[in-house]
Design a protein around this motif. Structure first.
Motif, PDB file in Angstrom:
ATOM      1  N   CYS A 127       0.860  -1.183   0.000  1.00  0.00           N
ATOM      2  CA  CYS A 127       0.000   0.000   0.000  1.00  0.00           C
ATOM      3  C   CYS A 127       0.896   1.233   0.000  1.00  0.00           C
ATOM      4  O   CYS A 127       1.736   1.395   0.885  1.00  0.00           O
ATOM      5  CB  CYS A 127      -0.875  -0.040   1.256  1.00  0.00           C
ATOM      6  N   TRP A 128       0.746   2.073  -1.009  1.00  0.00           N
ATOM      7  CA  TRP A 128       1.583   3.266  -1.134  1.00  0.00           C
ATOM      8  C   TRP A 128       0.723   4.522  -1.102  1.00  0.00           C
ATOM      9  O   TRP A 128      -0.432   4.518  -1.523  1.00  0.00           O
ATOM     10  CB  TRP A 128       2.351   3.231  -2.451  1.00  0.00           C
ATOM     11  N   VAL A 129       1.325   5.599  -0.625  1.00  0.00           N
ATOM     12  CA  VAL A 129       0.663   6.896  -0.696  1.00  0.00           C
ATOM     13  C   VAL A 129       1.620   7.874  -1.400  1.00  0.00           C
ATOM     14  O   VAL A 129       2.819   7.897  -1.116  1.00  0.00           O
ATOM     15  CB  VAL A 129       0.255   7.409   0.709  1.00  0.00           C
ATOM     16  N   ILE A 172       5.668   8.464  -1.657  1.00  0.00           N
ATOM     17  CA  ILE A 172       6.311   9.403  -2.572  1.00  0.00           C
ATOM     18  C   ILE A 172       5.845  10.792  -2.169  1.00  0.00           C
ATOM     19  O   ILE A 172       4.643  11.066  -2.115  1.00  0.00           O
ATOM     20  CB  ILE A 172       5.888   9.157  -4.045  1.00  0.00           C
ATOM     21  N   SER A 173       6.771  11.655  -1.846  1.00  0.00           N
ATOM     22  CA  SER A 173       6.451  13.011  -1.414  1.00  0.00           C
ATOM     23  C   SER A 173       7.054  13.982  -2.421  1.00  0.00           C
ATOM     24  O   SER A 173       8.271  14.131  -2.489  1.00  0.00           O
ATOM     25  CB  SER A 173       7.078  13.208  -0.029  1.00  0.00           C
ATOM     26  N   GLY A 220      10.703   5.968   1.998  1.00  0.00           N
ATOM     27  CA  GLY A 220      10.051   6.623   0.872  1.00  0.00           C
ATOM     28  C   GLY A 220      10.989   7.543   0.124  1.00  0.00           C
ATOM     29  O   GLY A 220      12.167   7.688   0.466  1.00  0.00           O
ATOM     30  N   LEU A 221      10.417   8.166  -0.904  1.00  0.00           N
ATOM     31  CA  LEU A 221      11.158   9.079  -1.781  1.00  0.00           C
ATOM     32  C   LEU A 221      10.623  10.490  -1.609  1.00  0.00           C
ATOM     33  O   LEU A 221       9.415  10.715  -1.685  1.00  0.00           O
ATOM     34  CB  LEU A 221      10.982   8.638  -3.236  1.00  0.00           C
ATOM     35  N   ILE A 253      14.576   2.963   8.669  1.00  0.00           N
ATOM     36  CA  ILE A 253      13.941   3.349   7.410  1.00  0.00           C
ATOM     37  C   ILE A 253      14.990   4.036   6.535  1.00  0.00           C
ATOM     38  O   ILE A 253      16.014   4.492   7.027  1.00  0.00           O
ATOM     39  CB  ILE A 253      12.764   4.337   7.611  1.00  0.00           C
ATOM     40  N   THR A 254      14.722   4.116   5.258  1.00  0.00           N
ATOM     41  CA  THR A 254      15.618   4.824   4.335  1.00  0.00           C
ATOM     42  C   THR A 254      14.823   5.888   3.600  1.00  0.00           C
ATOM     43  O   THR A 254      13.826   5.585   2.943  1.00  0.00           O
ATOM     44  CB  THR A 254      16.218   3.848   3.302  1.00  0.00           C
TER      45      THR A 254
END
Length: 217
Positions: free
Chosen positions: A102-104, A128-129, A149-150, A178-179
């Motif tokens: 699940c991605w936002v 993804i921000s 996330g990115l 986290i990375t």
């Protein structure tokens, strides 16, 4: 692409829902920029993110926050918009029970809302921000940030200056487990005007594809 209307906290919310044939497909929601500055789910960045996820095999939902388009209610300083995003994720999950990922993804104001949703929903595996407005909103709630996330922004962003984004990333880098990947698109402004849009979407696609093969948090 089917138009959908689903229940939100303040009435109906309007969205675009793009399912895959595969029942186990990963899911993603895409959040639009500030409602009071013309932000809608048809914003170019949001639209392109939506299709990028769909083309990677995700079932995708993007929607209008309260008071935008055919969504009921009115702007609520981000508080109600976060509830809208939670309702959208509930709706997406209710139709995709087998999803492993699940991605936002969010752009500008939507990136701020997306990061808050991340804190509430442990099932989100990646984010993804895009152009997070770290100069306008407090991101200190990301303590700790629950998933990798990115964060991606343009070096010529005048709406959300790159120095504020870098400061946010540096803070997140101190967290263990986290990375946070940070990429800057050289010469791009806040909205990734051509020719920067393709470059940004390409980076997002490469990042998500890599994460899906790693199967890590």
């Amino acid at each position: 692409m089917p138009e959908v209307i689903f229940p939100g906290p303040e009435g109906r919310l309007e969205g675009r829902y793009h399912p895959q044939k595969d029942r186990d497909a990963p899911i993603a929601i895409v959040l639009h920029p500030h409602p009071q500055f013309g932000g809608t789910m048809n914003n170019k960045v949001v639209y392109n993110l939506h299709y990028a996820f769909y083309n990677m095999g995700f079932t995708v939902l993007r929607f209008n926050f309260r008071g935008v388009g055919r969504s009921q209610g009115e702007y609520d300083q981000g508080v109600g918009e976060l509830s809208d995003a939670a309702s959208a994720l509930d709706y997406l999950q209710s139709m995709n029970n087998n999803s492993k990922h699940c991605w936002v993804a969010g752009f500008s104001f939507g990136a701020w809302i997306g990061m808050q949703l991340l804190m509430r929903r442990p099932e989100i595996t990646g984010f993804i921000s895009v152009s997070p407005p770290a100069n306008m909103y407090d991101f200190s709630f990301l303590a700790p940030c629950p998933s990798s996330g990115l964060i991606i922004n343009g070096t010529s962003d005048r709406v959300a200056p790159p120095s504020d984004t870098t400061a946010l990333v540096n803070k997140l880098h101190e967290q263990k487990g986290i990375t946070i990947t940070h990429q800057e698109i050289e010469g791009s402004g806040h909205f990734f005007e051509e020719p920067h849009m393709d470059h940004m979407i390409g980076n997002v696609t490469d990042y998500v594809k890599r994460r899906l093969t790693e199967n890590t948090r």
